[in-house]
Enzyme design. Structure first.
Site, PDB file in Angstrom:
ATOM      1  N   CYS A  65       0.852  -1.184   0.000  1.00 22.72           N
ATOM      2  CA  CYS A  65       0.000   0.000   0.000  1.00 22.72           C
ATOM      3  C   CYS A  65       0.891   1.238   0.000  1.00 22.72           C
ATOM      4  CB  CYS A  65      -0.878  -0.017   1.247  1.00 22.72           C
ATOM      5  SG  CYS A  65      -1.855   1.482   1.467  1.00 22.72           S
TER       6      CYS A  65
ATOM      7  N   CYS B 123      -0.869   3.523  -6.549  1.00 28.19           N
ATOM      8  CA  CYS B 123      -1.819   2.965  -5.584  1.00 28.19           C
ATOM      9  C   CYS B 123      -2.025   1.534  -6.042  1.00 28.19           C
ATOM     10  CB  CYS B 123      -3.137   3.738  -5.620  1.00 28.19           C
ATOM     11  SG  CYS B 123      -4.455   2.917  -4.698  1.00 28.19           S
TER      12      CYS B 123
HETATM   13  N1  DGL Z   1      -4.064   0.484  -1.956  1.00 19.33           N
HETATM   14  C1  DGL Z   1      -3.681   1.662  -1.263  1.00 19.33           C
HETATM   15  C2  DGL Z   1      -2.469   2.325  -1.891  1.00 19.33           C
HETATM   16  O1  DGL Z   1      -1.655   1.673  -2.517  1.00 19.33           O
HETATM   17  C3  DGL Z   1      -4.685   2.711  -0.891  1.00 19.33           C
HETATM   18  C4  DGL Z   1      -6.134   2.528  -0.986  1.00 19.33           C
HETATM   19  C5  DGL Z   1      -6.881   3.294   0.094  1.00 19.33           C
HETATM   20  O2  DGL Z   1      -7.133   4.494  -0.075  1.00 19.33           O
HETATM   21  O3  DGL Z   1      -7.209   2.658   1.091  1.00 19.33           O
HETATM   22  O4  DGL Z   1      -2.269   3.491  -1.735  1.00 19.33           O
END
Ligand code: DGL
Length: 265
Positions: free
Chosen positions: A73, A187
């Site tokens: 993430c 993301c």
């Molecule tokens: N998957 C997450 C990232 O790589 C973020 C998603 C969220 O906003 O929870 O930033």
């Protein structure tokens, strides 16, 4: 290769990273964890995430007992990688937006960065740009709505292409946006909608993400740390699975069959 990895994200995004890890090392034991009780991360305050992340990482690792913890993430990693490292006594692999390869790849000298609002405003992201992309123009856009749409698409629900067109439009409508030839998907949710994004860009661009690089780094780290016996692939959730039917179903499709509820509060 044996050993056990726990891949972590707020929701479904990290599944794109888990998929890369599995493809590279099919013999590895992989569990997945989604902080579904705190989803999405992209619009949370830095303070709230700084409090949440080390605590939840610790709880998850106590329960799942991995050899390596992967923060799949960008929003979490660009804020609290060091805090999570200090809270755990196993190696932690973080996620870095693919700014460096994008800066190498661009021919026009303008790259786009699509992320969450959190990742866009991070000092960590600014430093990456300073260190690796100071010679190119970087146009950024953050959208939590795009994260939500990615979860719907992954679950097989209908979202119009017009929605994707308008959610990424600010990147290309910004000054110099017509020069973007490379877009960083900063993301981990966004590779889930790469096709929808590619179908709705105003001119052709190359999309890049860090999934493969994270997988490579994970294998490199686990080589020296492997140990755990192989167990069933689980998905850990921080809210009751019966309230997360989409997430449970999508995780199952990615090979995580047993949903386990880890009560965070
Ligand atoms: N998957 C997450 C990232 O790589 C973020 C998603 C969220 O906003 O929870 O930033």
């Amino acid at each position: 290769m044996n050993g056990k990895v726990l891949v972590f994200d707020s929701g479904m995004g990290g599944l794109t990273v888990a998929r890369e890890i599995r493809a590279m090392a099919p013999g590895l034991s992989v569990d997945y964890a989604a902080d579904s009780g705190f989803f999405p991360y992209g619009d949370k305050s830095d303070q709230a995430l700084r409090e949440r992340l080390p605590m939840i990482a610790k709880r998850l690792c106590e329960a799942a007992k991995p050899d390596v913890f992967v923060i799949a993430c960008n929003t979490a990693s660009t804020l609290a990688l060091e805090e999570v490292r200090s809270a755990l006594d196993i190696p932690v692999v973080g996620t870095v937006p693919a700014i460096k390869p994008a800066a190498r790849l661009t021919r026009t000298g303008t790259i786009g960065l699509l992320a969450t609002p959190g990742t866009v405003r991070r000092a960590y992201t600014a430093k990456l740009i300073d260190d690796f992309a100071s010679q190119v123009r970087v146009i950024m856009h953050g959208s939590v709505e795009l994260v939500r749409m990615a979860e719907l698409i992954a679950a097989g629900e209908a979202v119009s292409l017009e929605t994707f067109r308008s959610l990424q439009a600010p990147l290309f409508e910004a000054q110099g946006g017509d020069q973007i030839d490379t877009v960083v998907l900063a993301c981990t949710h966004f590779p889930l909608v790469r096709g929808e994004l590619a179908a709705t860009v105003p001119h052709p661009v190359t999309f890049i993400d860090s999934g493969e690089a994270i997988a490579r780094q994970t294998l490199h780290v686990i080589e020296g740390n492997a140990g755990s016996a192989v167990t069933e692939s689980r998905v850990w959730l921080t809210s009751p699975p019966e309230q997360q039917t989409r997430l449970v179903e999508v995780s199952r499709r990615f090979g995580f069959h047993q949903a386990v509820y880890l009560k965070a509060e």
